[in-house]
Design a protein around this motif. Structure first.
Motif, short mmCIF file in Angstrom:
data_model
loop_
_atom_site.label_atom_id
_atom_site.label_comp_id
_atom_site.label_asym_id
_atom_site.label_seq_id
_atom_site.Cartn_x
_atom_site.Cartn_y
_atom_site.Cartn_z
N GLU A 108 0.87 -1.17 0.00
CA GLU A 108 0.00 0.00 0.00
C GLU A 108 0.91 1.22 0.00
N PRO A 109 0.53 2.29 -0.67
CA PRO A 109 1.39 3.47 -0.71
C PRO A 109 1.33 4.28 0.59
N LEU A 110 2.47 4.82 0.97
CA LEU A 110 2.56 5.77 2.07
C LEU A 110 3.27 6.99 1.51
N LEU A 111 2.49 8.00 1.14
CA LEU A 111 3.03 9.22 0.55
C LEU A 111 3.73 10.04 1.62
N VAL A 112 5.00 10.32 1.40
CA VAL A 112 5.80 11.08 2.35
C VAL A 112 6.21 12.38 1.68
N GLU A 113 5.55 13.47 2.05
CA GLU A 113 5.80 14.77 1.42
C GLU A 113 6.75 15.64 2.24
N GLU A 114 6.91 15.34 3.49
CA GLU A 114 7.80 16.09 4.38
C GLU A 114 8.98 15.21 4.78
#
Length: 183
Positions: A108-114
């Protein structure tokens, strides 16, 4: 070495170091989960075991398990339903959504923007996903027994003459229907 999960962490660095975390978090710290719960006892917690790492394809991943019991409302009988949660984490860290197309189905994706993320958020996400859209007891007879017990507990005896409810409009209506007095 297994340590307690910090409030903020760099997931890329944790993956490179293959860090492992284990412990328990109180359910009261999850603000998005709170409206779904009947109550959060001081003892109610989710236990976790989380491992950050790199898979065979060089992808940064988060794996692990979450275990708890959530007290939610059964939508059939409106009673309390103890919902056991045994969730398996299998997340791949993504910097942007462009990498989503190359993500294997097992992740499953875990979007990490920071650079730093609060790991409590993805734990709360998994708990939210574990709650069914319409939680209800597995057996309808459990709901029937619960409803029967509620009706028995709240049955009211028929009102006696002493406890008869007084209608506030009765006097006004009686005067209104009475013939007027003649002078």
């Amino acid at each position: 070495m297994v340590v307690i999960l910090p409030d903020l962490l760099d997931p890329w660095r944790a993956a490179a170091r293959r860090e492992q975390y284990a412990g328990a978090l109180a359910l009261a710290i999850f603000p998005r989960l709170q409206p779904l719960l009947v109550s959060t006892d001081a003892d109610a917690a989710v236990t976790y075991q989380i491992q950050f790492g790199i898979d065979r394809d060089g992808r940064a991943v988060v794996t692990g398990t979450l275990e708890t019991t959530l007290q939610v409302v059964c939508q059939r009988c409106l009673g309390t339903l103890a919902l056991p949660v045994n969730a398996t984490l299998n997340l791949a860290l993504l910097r942007d959504l462009d990498a989503l197309e190359q993500l294997p189905e097992c992740y499953e994706p875990l979007l990490v923007e920071e650079r730093l993320i609060p790991p409590h958020q993805f734990i709360e996400d998994e708990l939210l996903l574990a709650v069914p859209a319409i939680p209800r007891h597995a057996a309808a007879e459990h709901c029937e027994r619960w409803l029967a017990a509620q009706v028995t507990a709240t049955e009211v005896a028929p009102p006696s003459d002493q406890n008869a409810r007084v209608n506030p409009f009765a006097a006004a209506l009686a005067n209104w229907k009475a013939p007027p007095e003649r002078l």
